[in-house]
Design an enzyme around this catalytic site. Structure first.
Site, PDB file in Angstrom:
ATOM      1  N   GLU A 278      -1.576   0.589  -3.339  1.00 33.49           N
ATOM      2  CA  GLU A 278      -1.958  -0.774  -3.220  1.00 33.49           C
ATOM      3  C   GLU A 278      -3.241  -0.800  -2.610  1.00 33.49           C
ATOM      4  O   GLU A 278      -4.369  -1.935  -3.137  1.00 33.49           O
ATOM      5  CB  GLU A 278      -1.080  -1.583  -2.581  1.00 33.49           C
ATOM      6  CG  GLU A 278       0.346  -1.760  -3.440  1.00 33.49           C
ATOM      7  CD  GLU A 278       1.648  -2.407  -2.695  1.00 33.49           C
ATOM      8  OE1 GLU A 278       2.277  -3.260  -3.357  1.00 33.49           O
ATOM      9  OE2 GLU A 278       1.900  -2.087  -1.507  1.00 33.49           O
TER      10      GLU A 278
ATOM     11  N   GLU B 272       8.619   1.784  -4.542  1.00 33.99           N
ATOM     12  CA  GLU B 272       9.386   0.834  -3.751  1.00 33.99           C
ATOM     13  C   GLU B 272      10.676   0.648  -4.443  1.00 33.99           C
ATOM     14  O   GLU B 272      11.576   0.326  -3.948  1.00 33.99           O
ATOM     15  CB  GLU B 272       8.673  -0.567  -3.576  1.00 33.99           C
ATOM     16  CG  GLU B 272       7.286  -0.732  -2.679  1.00 33.99           C
ATOM     17  CD  GLU B 272       6.229   0.066  -3.100  1.00 33.99           C
ATOM     18  OE1 GLU B 272       5.234  -0.067  -2.324  1.00 33.99           O
ATOM     19  OE2 GLU B 272       6.181   0.701  -4.355  1.00 33.99           O
TER      20      GLU B 272
END
Length: 270
Positions: free
Chosen positions: A124, A144
């Protein structure tokens, strides 16, 4: 002149007009704990406030990882202590807010230098940078969903905007990683080189950025980001604060004068 500010988790250097920010927890693959986030926030604030810094290189210490994202050991300890509150998207109310992934108006260009793993929050971070240079051993991924989490630092938003939607969903819904070559094919990475050439390649990119007028760079970055989802007529008509600064700057006249006089321009960011 080089200025060095080393903390427990980040090494921050200034070399002339270039800042380098190195995530410095190599023993845990540069996993980002709360202390690192707090220290990074101070660094981003300093870079934004320093008129002499025109570009940034963001990297991870060691060759094994750029960053594997959130420090899950710390998270598990906080859950065990009952100190972990629910979280979803963004970092509001957490150490380091706003984190780089939410500094949507950060004006100065950031080059990510990626070797090894860039997973979860590490990926990210890279997605939030402007230019990404990777070594051939780099691996990108958002795992995730396999951990009962979500890519809440922007991965769920940025990846579908930066690669084809169905490709993004394939990675988001399975946690499958992508190689450096695949990331390059998808346009997530600007250049892939052998690990031994990574530093030199990033240096070349940084030099090319710094050779440009810094206010032009900021105006271009701002306009590209703000207009991304606007119809073309609205994009032309929109207001871009950094473009107003650039248009009235000394650098806006220095460039054409230097060209006409057959000399290199002397940028002042003013």
């Amino acid at each position: 002149m080089t200025t060095v500010a080393t903390s427990n988790t980040v090494e921050y250097r200034k070399h002339g007009h270039l800042a380098t920010v190195e995530l410095n927890r190599p023993r845990v693959l540069n996993a980002m704990n709360r202390a690192m986030h707090a220290e990074l926030a101070e660094i981003w604030d300093d870079i934004e406030a320093d008129d002499d810094i025109w570009a940034v290189v963001l990297s991870g210490a060691g060759r094994r990882a750029f960053s594997v994202g959130q420090d899950l050991t710390e998270l598990a300890e906080r859950i065990g202590d009952g100190a972990c509150t629910r979280s979803s998207f963004g970092s509001a109310g957490k150490p380091g807010y706003p984190r780089l992934t939410e500094r949507f108006s950060f004006a100065k260009p950031i080059i990510a230098k990626v070797s090894g793993y860039a997973l979860g929050g590490g990926f990210e971070l890279a997605l939030a940078c402007d230019i990404v240079i990777a070594s051939t051993d780099a691996r990108f991924g958002l795992p995730e969903a396999k951990l009962g989490l979500i890519p809440g630092a922007g991965g769920v938003f940025r990846l579908p905007r930066q690669v084809p939607y169905r490709v993004a969903m394939g990675h988001l819904l399975t946690g499958r990683p992508m190689s450096a070559t695949r990331a390059y094919e998808l346009g997530v990475v600007n250049e892939v080189v052998d690990g031994s050439e990574l530093d030199a390649c990033v240096d070349r990119w940084a030099a090319d950025v710094l050779a440009c007028a810094p206010l032009s760079i900021r105006a271009i970055k701002e306009a590209a980001a703000l207009s991304a989802n606007l119809p073309l007529p609205a994009a032309f008509a929109a207001d871009y604060p950094w473009e107003r600064v650039r248009a009235d700057s000394a650098d806006a006249t220095e460039g054409p004068l230097a060209f006409a006089q057959k000399r290199l321009p002397h940028w002042t960011a003013r």
